[in-house]
Design an enzyme around this catalytic site. Structure first.
Site, PDB file in Angstrom:
ATOM      1  N   LYS A 115       0.831  -1.213   0.000  1.00 56.60           N
ATOM      2  CA  LYS A 115       0.000   0.000   0.000  1.00 56.60           C
ATOM      3  C   LYS A 115       0.862   1.258   0.000  1.00 56.60           C
ATOM      4  O   LYS A 115       0.453   2.295  -0.528  1.00 56.60           O
ATOM      5  CB  LYS A 115      -0.986  -0.013   1.167  1.00 56.60           C
ATOM      6  CG  LYS A 115      -2.053  -1.079   0.985  1.00 56.60           C
ATOM      7  CD  LYS A 115      -3.383  -0.743   1.625  1.00 56.60           C
ATOM      8  CE  LYS A 115      -4.431  -1.748   1.152  1.00 56.60           C
ATOM      9  NZ  LYS A 115      -5.721  -1.647   1.796  1.00 56.60           N
ATOM     10  N   LYS A 197      -3.368  -9.750  -6.728  1.00 56.15           N
ATOM     11  CA  LYS A 197      -4.651  -9.979  -6.043  1.00 56.15           C
ATOM     12  C   LYS A 197      -5.739  -9.052  -6.596  1.00 56.15           C
ATOM     13  O   LYS A 197      -5.463  -7.889  -6.888  1.00 56.15           O
ATOM     14  CB  LYS A 197      -4.440  -9.690  -4.550  1.00 56.15           C
ATOM     15  CG  LYS A 197      -5.651  -9.891  -3.669  1.00 56.15           C
ATOM     16  CD  LYS A 197      -5.323  -9.524  -2.222  1.00 56.15           C
ATOM     17  CE  LYS A 197      -5.580  -8.072  -1.916  1.00 56.15           C
ATOM     18  NZ  LYS A 197      -6.727  -7.785  -1.062  1.00 56.15           N
ATOM     19  N   LYS A 200     -10.547  -4.113  -4.413  1.00 54.62           N
ATOM     20  CA  LYS A 200     -11.611  -3.156  -4.688  1.00 54.62           C
ATOM     21  C   LYS A 200     -11.081  -1.769  -5.028  1.00 54.62           C
ATOM     22  O   LYS A 200     -11.787  -0.967  -5.629  1.00 54.62           O
ATOM     23  CB  LYS A 200     -12.609  -3.123  -3.531  1.00 54.62           C
ATOM     24  CG  LYS A 200     -12.097  -2.535  -2.244  1.00 54.62           C
ATOM     25  CD  LYS A 200     -13.216  -2.466  -1.208  1.00 54.62           C
ATOM     26  CE  LYS A 200     -13.035  -3.458  -0.079  1.00 54.62           C
ATOM     27  NZ  LYS A 200     -11.832  -3.294   0.720  1.00 54.62           N
TER      28      LYS A 200
HETATM   29  N1  AQP Z   1      -8.716 -11.049  -3.964  1.00 57.29           N
HETATM   30  C1  AQP Z   1      -9.188 -11.548  -2.842  1.00 57.29           C
HETATM   31  N2  AQP Z   1      -9.400 -12.869  -2.714  1.00 57.29           N
HETATM   32  C2  AQP Z   1      -9.902 -13.380  -1.557  1.00 57.29           C
HETATM   33  N3  AQP Z   1     -10.208 -12.632  -0.484  1.00 57.29           N
HETATM   34  C3  AQP Z   1     -10.021 -11.295  -0.583  1.00 57.29           C
HETATM   35  N4  AQP Z   1     -10.227 -10.273   0.267  1.00 57.29           N
HETATM   36  C4  AQP Z   1      -9.873  -9.115  -0.312  1.00 57.29           C
HETATM   37  N5  AQP Z   1      -9.433  -9.340  -1.555  1.00 57.29           N
HETATM   38  C5  AQP Z   1      -9.501 -10.689  -1.745  1.00 57.29           C
HETATM   39  C6  AQP Z   1     -10.754 -10.437   1.601  1.00 57.29           C
HETATM   40  O1  AQP Z   1     -11.817  -9.510   1.750  1.00 57.29           O
HETATM   41  C7  AQP Z   1     -11.849  -9.057   3.106  1.00 57.29           C
HETATM   42  C8  AQP Z   1     -11.940  -7.571   3.161  1.00 57.29           C
HETATM   43  O2  AQP Z   1     -10.753  -6.972   2.921  1.00 57.29           O
HETATM   44  P1  AQP Z   1     -10.493  -5.457   3.348  1.00 57.29           P
HETATM   45  O3  AQP Z   1     -11.535  -4.567   2.835  1.00 57.29           O
HETATM   46  O4  AQP Z   1     -10.291  -5.351   4.813  1.00 57.29           O
HETATM   47  O5  AQP Z   1      -9.129  -5.140   2.708  1.00 57.29           O
HETATM   48  P2  AQP Z   1      -8.260  -5.829   1.661  1.00 57.29           P
HETATM   49  O6  AQP Z   1      -7.873  -7.206   2.065  1.00 57.29           O
HETATM   50  O7  AQP Z   1      -7.136  -4.875   1.411  1.00 57.29           O
HETATM   51  O8  AQP Z   1      -9.253  -5.923   0.423  1.00 57.29           O
HETATM   52  P3  AQP Z   1      -9.169  -5.205  -0.962  1.00 57.29           P
HETATM   53  O9  AQP Z   1     -10.362  -5.591  -1.768  1.00 57.29           O
HETATM   54  O10 AQP Z   1      -7.822  -5.468  -1.563  1.00 57.29           O
HETATM   55  O11 AQP Z   1      -9.338  -3.692  -0.556  1.00 57.29           O
HETATM   56  P4  AQP Z   1      -8.438  -2.431  -0.845  1.00 57.29           P
HETATM   57  O12 AQP Z   1      -8.314  -2.368  -2.342  1.00 57.29           O
HETATM   58  O13 AQP Z   1      -9.214  -1.293  -0.276  1.00 57.29           O
HETATM   59  O14 AQP Z   1      -7.139  -2.639  -0.152  1.00 57.29           O
HETATM   60  C9  AQP Z   1     -10.616  -9.636   3.805  1.00 57.29           C
HETATM   61  O15 AQP Z   1     -11.007 -10.770   4.519  1.00 57.29           O
HETATM   62  C10 AQP Z   1      -9.737 -10.033   2.656  1.00 57.29           C
HETATM   63  O16 AQP Z   1      -8.890 -11.098   2.979  1.00 57.29           O
END
Ligand code: AQP
Length: 332
Positions: A115, A197, A200
Site C-alpha cells: 500500500k 490480487k 476493490k
Molecule cells: N482477492 C481476494 N481474494 C480473496 N479474499 C479477498 N479479500 C480481499 N481481496 C480478496 C478479503 O476480503 C476481506 C476484506 O478486505 P479489506 O476490505 O479489509 O481489505 P483488503 O484485504 O485490502 O481488500 P481489498 O479488496 O484489496 O481492498 P483495498 O483495495 O481497499 O485494499 C478480507 O477478509 C480479505 O482477505
C-alpha cells in the site's frame, strides 16, 4: 449476550466497490458461519481512512456495504453487524496494543509495503499501524476464529503475537484467534493481471464488482487474460486459467476435476463465457436484494444502532479488563 458457541469476527473496508474477491474470500463464508458461531461483522471505516477517501463517498459506501452484507445473507437477527467508528473501544484498545507492538514487526507487513507503493504520496502512520487496529478489532470480542482471505494471514499472525505478548505480561486476557481461510476462493486474482490480487481499490477490468451489471461482468470475463496454451487444466504456470477455474468452482460448487472434465476439448473463449455467466447469475440475485435494502434507510439505521449497542457492550468488558491490568485507575 453470547452463548457457549465459539466467536468469529471479521470486517471489510468501505474503501471501494466490493469485488468477487471480497465476496468469495469473506462474505460468502460468513453467511454459512453465522449459524454455527457467535458472529460479529464490522464495516471497518477507521481502517479505510489509511488511504485518502472522499468524505461523501465514504459515507455513502458505508451504507452500501451494510446493504450488501445483508443482501449476501448476513442476518442481523443472527449476527452483530456494526460500523467500526460507532464503537470507540476499537480506537482505545488500539492505542494500548500499540504500546505492545514492535516497530520491527510492523515493518515486515507486506500489505504496508504494497500500500505504501500504491500510495507513495501518503505513507501515513495509520497505514503503518493498521495491523494494531486490526488486532484490537479481533481481540476486543475474544474471537476464536477470523474468516478472512489469504492476504490477511500475516495480519492474523501479528494479532496472535500481540495477544500472546500481552497475556504473557498480564496473565490470560485475550483469546488467541485462529485464521479461517477457505481453499477455494481464499485468494482471487485480478482477471487482467492474474499474478496480482483482485482488489476493490483497483477500478479497471481486472476487478469484477459484486454490483456490476450482467453485461459488464460477462464483458470483463471475455477479456480475462489467459495464456497461449488452450487446455482448461489447473496447473502451474497457468495463473489466468487457474484463477478462472477457482472462480467458477467457488460460484458453481464444482470441483476442479469436474470443471476440467466439463470443459475438455473446449476453447478458452467458451470457458470464459461460462465463468462470466455463472458469476453473473449468482451476483444478479444478490443485486436484486441489495436494491431493496439500500432503499430502506430506516432499516439500515436500525441495524447499525442495534449492532453497535451490542458490540459496544462486549467491547467495553474487554477494554475495562485491559485498563485494569495495565494499571489505569477506574473512573470513580
Ligand atoms: N482477492 C481476494 N481474494 C480473496 N479474499 C479477498 N479479500 C480481499 N481481496 C480478496 C478479503 O476480503 C476481506 C476484506 O478486505 P479489506 O476490505 O479489509 O481489505 P483488503 O484485504 O485490502 O481488500 P481489498 O479488496 O484489496 O481492498 P483495498 O483495495 O481497499 O485494499 C478480507 O477478509 C480479505 O482477505
Amino acid at each position: 449476550m453470547l452463548n457457549d458457541k465459539k466467536t468469529i469476527f471479521s470486517g471489510i473496508q468501505p474503501s471501494g466497490n466490493l469485488t468477487i474477491g471480497n465476496y468469495l474470500g469473506s462474505l460468502k463464508n460468513w453467511v454459512t458461519l453465522q449459524d454455527e458461531y457467535n458472529s460479529l461483522f464490522c464495516i471497518v471505516d477507521l481502517h479505510a481512512i489509511t488511504v485518502r477517501q472522499i468524505p461523501a463517498d465514504l459515507r455513502k459506501r458505508t451504507l452500501e456495504v451494510l446493504a450488501l452484507y445483508m443482501a449476501c445473507g448476513l442476518d442481523p437477527e443472527k449476527s452483530i453487524i456494526f460500523v467500526q467508528s460507532h464503537v470507540p473501544a476499537h480506537a482505545e484498545l488500539s492505542w494500548v496494543l500499540g504500546c505492545y507492538t514492535m516497530f520491527g514487526e510492523l515493518s515486515r507487513m507486506t500489505q504496508f509495503k504494497d500500500k505504501s507503493e500504491k500510495n507513495s504520496q501518503n505513507v501515513n502512520a495509520g497505514l503503518f499501524t493498521y495491523p494494531v487496529l486490526m488486532a484490537a478489532d479481533i481481540l476486543l470480542y475474544q474471537a476464536d476464529l477470523v474468516p478472512v482471505g489469504e492476504d490477511q494471514k500475516q495480519h492474523l499472525e501479528i494479532t496472535r503475537d500481540i495477544a500472546e505478548r500481552f497475556n504473557g505480561v498480564y496473565g490470560d486476557t485475550f483469546t488467541i484467534p485462529e485464521p479461517f481461510i477457505r481453499k477455494v476462493g481464499g485468494k482471487i486474482m485480478s482477471i487482467s493481471e492474474p499474478t496480482k490480487k483482485m482488489s476493490k481499490s483497483d477500478s479497471g477490468d481486472g476487478s469484477v464488482c459484486i454490483l456490476d451489471d450482467r453485461d459488464t461482468i460477462i464483458r470483463k470475463f471475455k477479456r480475462a487474460v489467459t495464456d497461449s496454451d488452450c487446455e482448461i487444466k489447473f496447473s502451474e504456470g497457468k495463473d489466468g486459467i487457474n484463477n478462472l477455474i477457482m472462480i467458477y468452482s467457488a460460484f458453481s460448487g464444482k470441483t476442479t476435476d469436474e470443471i476440467e472434465a466439463e470443459f475438455m476439448g473446449n476453447g478458452y473463449g467458451n470457458f470464459k463465457i461460462a465463468v462470466g455467466e455463472c458469476c453473473a447469475d449468482a451476483l444478479g440475485k444478490i443485486k436484486d436484494k441489495y436494491n431493496l435494502y439500500i432503499s430502506d434507510k430506516a432499516q439500515l439505521e436500525a441495524v447499525m444502532r442495534t449492532g453497535s449497542d451490542k458490540a459496544s457492550y462486549l467491547a467495553r468488558k474487554t477494554l475495562s479488563k485491559v485498563y485494569r491490568k495495565v494499571g489505569f485507575v477506574t473512573k470513580p
